[in-house]
Design an enzyme around this catalytic site. Structure first.
Site, PDB file in Angstrom:
ATOM      1  N   ASN A  37       4.925  -9.495  17.337  1.00 10.70           N
ATOM      2  CA  ASN A  37       3.895  -9.994  16.434  1.00 10.70           C
ATOM      3  C   ASN A  37       4.141  -9.545  14.982  1.00 10.70           C
ATOM      4  OD1 ASN A  37       1.606 -10.839  15.156  1.00 10.70           O
ATOM      5  ND2 ASN A  37       0.221 -10.210  16.798  1.00 10.70           N
ATOM      6  N   HIS A 122     -10.860  -7.900  27.840  1.00  9.28           N
ATOM      7  CA  HIS A 122     -11.385  -7.329  26.584  1.00  9.28           C
ATOM      8  C   HIS A 122     -12.815  -7.786  26.362  1.00  9.28           C
ATOM      9  CE1 HIS A 122      -6.959  -7.368  24.947  1.00  9.28           C
ATOM     10  NE2 HIS A 122      -7.114  -6.557  25.952  1.00  9.28           N
ATOM     11  N   ARG A 147     -12.425  -3.469  29.035  1.00  7.69           N
ATOM     12  CA  ARG A 147     -12.203  -2.662  27.849  1.00  7.69           C
ATOM     13  C   ARG A 147     -13.288  -3.005  26.837  1.00  7.69           C
ATOM     14  NH1 ARG A 147      -7.486  -3.935  23.640  1.00  7.69           N
ATOM     15  NH2 ARG A 147      -9.187  -5.286  22.874  1.00  7.69           N
ATOM     16  N   TYR A 159     -10.731  -3.037  15.135  1.00  8.43           N
ATOM     17  CA  TYR A 159      -9.858  -3.565  16.194  1.00  8.43           C
ATOM     18  C   TYR A 159     -10.675  -3.938  17.417  1.00  8.43           C
ATOM     19  CZ  TYR A 159      -7.031  -4.307  20.071  1.00  8.43           C
ATOM     20  OH  TYR A 159      -6.519  -4.918  21.163  1.00  8.43           O
ATOM     21  N   ASP A 211      -9.893   1.376  23.655  1.00 10.31           N
ATOM     22  CA  ASP A 211      -8.632   1.494  22.925  1.00 10.31           C
ATOM     23  C   ASP A 211      -8.897   2.088  21.546  1.00 10.31           C
ATOM     24  OD1 ASP A 211      -5.913  -0.901  22.227  1.00 10.31           O
ATOM     25  OD2 ASP A 211      -6.136   1.246  21.821  1.00 10.31           O
ATOM     26  N   HIS A 213      -6.638   2.757  19.487  1.00 14.80           N
ATOM     27  CA  HIS A 213      -5.664   2.020  18.670  1.00 14.80           C
ATOM     28  C   HIS A 213      -4.982   2.920  17.647  1.00 14.80           C
ATOM     29  CE1 HIS A 213      -4.008  -1.825  17.065  1.00 14.80           C
ATOM     30  NE2 HIS A 213      -4.226  -2.187  18.310  1.00 14.80           N
ATOM     31  N   GLU A 237      -7.424   4.835  25.650  1.00 16.01           N
ATOM     32  CA  GLU A 237      -6.081   4.343  25.332  1.00 16.01           C
ATOM     33  C   GLU A 237      -5.667   4.684  23.910  1.00 16.01           C
ATOM     34  OE1 GLU A 237      -5.842   0.118  25.747  1.00 16.01           O
ATOM     35  OE2 GLU A 237      -4.135  -0.010  24.400  1.00 16.01           O
ATOM     36  N   GLU A 263       2.079   1.421  24.728  1.00 16.56           N
ATOM     37  CA  GLU A 263       2.401   0.060  24.285  1.00 16.56           C
ATOM     38  C   GLU A 263       3.321   0.052  23.071  1.00 16.56           C
ATOM     39  OE1 GLU A 263      -1.806  -1.027  23.408  1.00 16.56           O
ATOM     40  OE2 GLU A 263      -1.000  -1.739  21.513  1.00 16.56           O
ATOM     41  N   ARG A 284       1.587   2.874  29.577  1.00 10.58           N
ATOM     42  CA  ARG A 284       1.181   1.509  29.198  1.00 10.58           C
ATOM     43  C   ARG A 284       2.264   0.790  28.398  1.00 10.58           C
ATOM     44  NH1 ARG A 284      -2.924  -1.219  28.492  1.00 10.58           N
ATOM     45  NH2 ARG A 284      -2.554  -1.664  26.311  1.00 10.58           N
ATOM     46  N   HIS A 313       1.032  -3.035  29.091  1.00 14.36           N
ATOM     47  CA  HIS A 313       0.378  -3.747  27.994  1.00 14.36           C
ATOM     48  C   HIS A 313       0.342  -5.248  28.311  1.00 14.36           C
ATOM     49  CE1 HIS A 313       0.474  -4.594  23.377  1.00 14.36           C
ATOM     50  NE2 HIS A 313      -0.736  -4.255  23.741  1.00 14.36           N
ATOM     51  N   ASP A 317      -0.611 -11.395  22.275  1.00 16.10           N
ATOM     52  CA  ASP A 317       0.530 -11.698  21.403  1.00 16.10           C
ATOM     53  C   ASP A 317       1.870 -11.397  22.058  1.00 16.10           C
ATOM     54  OD1 ASP A 317      -0.067  -8.859  19.168  1.00 16.10           O
ATOM     55  OD2 ASP A 317       0.298  -8.982  21.315  1.00 16.10           O
ATOM     56  N   GLU A 340      -3.740  -5.032  32.151  1.00 10.40           N
ATOM     57  CA  GLU A 340      -4.430  -5.715  31.060  1.00 10.40           C
ATOM     58  C   GLU A 340      -4.074  -7.193  31.105  1.00 10.40           C
ATOM     59  OE1 GLU A 340      -3.167  -4.440  27.193  1.00 10.40           O
ATOM     60  OE2 GLU A 340      -4.937  -5.260  26.218  1.00 10.40           O
ATOM     61  N   TRP A 403      -3.271   0.651  11.482  1.00  9.61           N
ATOM     62  CA  TRP A 403      -4.139  -0.397  12.013  1.00  9.61           C
ATOM     63  C   TRP A 403      -4.387  -0.212  13.480  1.00  9.61           C
ATOM     64  CZ3 TRP A 403      -2.913  -4.569  15.481  1.00  9.61           C
ATOM     65  CH2 TRP A 403      -3.986  -5.457  15.653  1.00  9.61           C
TER      66      TRP A 403
HETATM   67  C1  CS2 Z   1      -3.877  -3.827  21.838  1.00  8.47           C
HETATM   68  C2  CS2 Z   1      -3.022  -4.982  21.398  1.00  8.47           C
HETATM   69  O1  CS2 Z   1      -4.143  -4.935  23.883  1.00  8.47           O
HETATM   70  C3  CS2 Z   1      -4.038  -3.829  23.345  1.00  8.47           C
HETATM   71  O2  CS2 Z   1      -4.039  -2.747  23.955  1.00  8.47           O
HETATM   72  O3  CS2 Z   1      -3.406  -2.592  21.423  1.00  8.47           O
HETATM   73  O4  CS2 Z   1      -3.851  -6.084  21.273  1.00  8.47           O
HETATM   74  C4  CS2 Z   1      -2.298  -4.764  20.080  1.00  8.47           C
HETATM   75  O5  CS2 Z   1      -3.259  -4.589  19.053  1.00  8.47           O
HETATM   76  C5  CS2 Z   1      -1.438  -5.963  19.751  1.00  8.47           C
HETATM   77  O6  CS2 Z   1      -0.595  -6.240  20.829  1.00  8.47           O
HETATM   78  C6  CS2 Z   1      -0.620  -5.671  18.494  1.00  8.47           C
HETATM   79  O7  CS2 Z   1       0.296  -6.697  18.255  1.00  8.47           O
HETATM   80 MG    MG Z   2      -3.801  -1.073  22.833  1.00  8.28          MG
END
Ligand code: CS2
Ligand code: MG
Length: 403
Positions: A37, A122, A147, A159, A211, A213, A237, A263, A284, A313, A317, A340, A403
């Protein structure tokens, strides 16, 4: 059998995907996913300009040898771009191997250890009630694990919730990154309150995940994980960025909240200390960024040895081929934890079809030979690449944050 062609397809049915088709002299072909991504064209170039010429003429059956040649055959190895490119090749070769054997990939990996992969989805909202409503809707669809993410008062864009297009410090153009504004203090105050609300409203049975993040520092992550203990999360996470593996020890000292991480890893060596020191409970990795199934199954074996479970993960994307690879591996290992998943929009499924399906809380794959996915190349041509970026984050003082 010989590889005759490696085709890289960049298409944008709903979002950009980088797809890899490996063709052979016996008519069999395999599809892989090499989507990264925000840097899709870098991976496409790595494949087209550097990796594809190395594959022409090779026996597609020799997956491990191809993996070693591509990974170790370049002096400066690894990193997200090259490992995503390698993952695309790896998945395409496993797809061919399954087609050649007339077997689904999970069978080549040792056969089923379970009928399906327990899935989570999600749920995000602007406030606790909205998150609660989304969780109720997910439970009604058959999910048992969800989640949960919530907007943070005062922050712009959080996020996992509606994106905030901050005009304060960023562009509002669709082909430029939008900039979110984020402060840790309101986040740290809000998240425990969200879980308090959800446990009171929904009870203890629903499995809740969150998450972080990778936005906190070690002591903040330790504080949050400790404060969430009463709510018995399934896992918390990405509490930290992958650069701070030693700081997972601090989190472990303060809490029994289960921790998930991986991830952002693009090498199995990143996972080794967290697994061998049992600093995490779920690994993950993103099979599409760690180098494919050949690498992920080695990580699964290491994790099994240390009683760590998998939770690959599975975001929106990466393409359905990687989601299929997730489930083929999930249902053929003993230490699967949770998977997920996302629902792909119709426009994506018009181009990439045959991915895993959802059945009453579990993900399942077909018994079609290979990964089970395929691509409508004519449809793909209708959706040319559109430059886009992941969001960026700045603190209220304007400084860059993760981010
Ligand atoms: C996130 C992802 O799904 C998750 O756990 O961390 O959506 C992540 O933000 C994206 O894959 C980033 O490209
Ligand atoms: Mg994540």
């Amino acid at each position: 059998m010989k590889i005759t062609n490696v085709k890289v397809l960049v298409t944008c049915p709903g979002r950009n995907y980088v797809l890899v088709k490996i063709e052979t002299d016996e008519g069999l072909y395999g599809w892989g996913d090499a989507t990264l991504n925000g840097r899709e064209l870098a991976v496409a170039s790595a494949l087209e300009d550097h990796i594809a010429p190395l594959l022409i003429g090779r026996d597609p059956d020799r997956i491990e040898d191809a993996w070693q040649m591509i990974f170790r055959g370049t002096y400066w190895r690894g990193g997200p771009v090259l490992m995503t490119a390698l993952a695309g090749v790896d998945l395409a070769l496993w797809d061919i191997k399954g087609k050649r054997a007339g077997l689904p990939v999970y069978s080549l990996l040792g056969g089923k250890t379970r009928e399906g992969a327990l899935a989570y989805t999600h749920c995000g909202g602007e406030d606790f009630h909205e998150v609660e409503d989304e969780v109720r809707a997910a439970l009604a669809r058959g999910f048992k694990n969800v989640r949960v993410q919530v907007s943070i008062p005062g922050n712009v864009g959080t996020y996992g919730t509606a994106p905030g297009r901050s005009t304060v410090m960023g562009s509002t153009r669709p082909d430029m990154p939008y900039v979110e504004q984020w402060e840790p203090a309101p986040y740290l105050r809000t998240i425990p309150k969200m879980f308090e609300h959800l446990r009171v409203a929904l009870g203890d049975e629903v499995e809740l995940l969150h998450d972080v993040h990778e936005r906190l520092n070690p002591i903040q992550a330790s504080r949050l994980a400790q404060e969430l203990e009463p709510y018995h999360l399934f896992f918390l996470e990405d509490p930290l960025r992958p650069e701070h593996k030693e700081s997972f020890r601090l989190i472990r000292q303060h809490t029994t909240t289960p921790i998930a991480m991986g991830e952002l890893f693009h090498s199995r060596w990143e996972a080794v200390p967290l697994i061998t020191e049992q600093l995490i409970d779920f690994i993950r990795c993103d099979i599409g960024h760690i180098g494919g199934l050949t690498e992920a199954r080695k990580i699964a074996v290491l994790a099994e040895t240390y009683n760590v479970q998998t939770a690959w993960h599975g975001p929106g994307d990466i393409a359905p081929m990687t989601h299929a690879a997730n489930v083929h591996l999930d249902i053929s290992i003993p230490n699967f934890g949770v998977q997920e998943m996302v629902h792909f929009p119709e426009v994506t499924q018009e181009v990439i079809f045959g991915g895993p399906t959802f059945d009453n809380g579990y993900m399942v794959v077909s018994d079609r030979p290979g990964l089970g996915t395929d691509v409508n190349e004519a449809a793909a041509a209708k959706y040319p690449y559109e430059r886009s970026y992941l969001p960026m984050v700045r603190r209220f003082d304007g400084s860059v944050h993760d981010w």
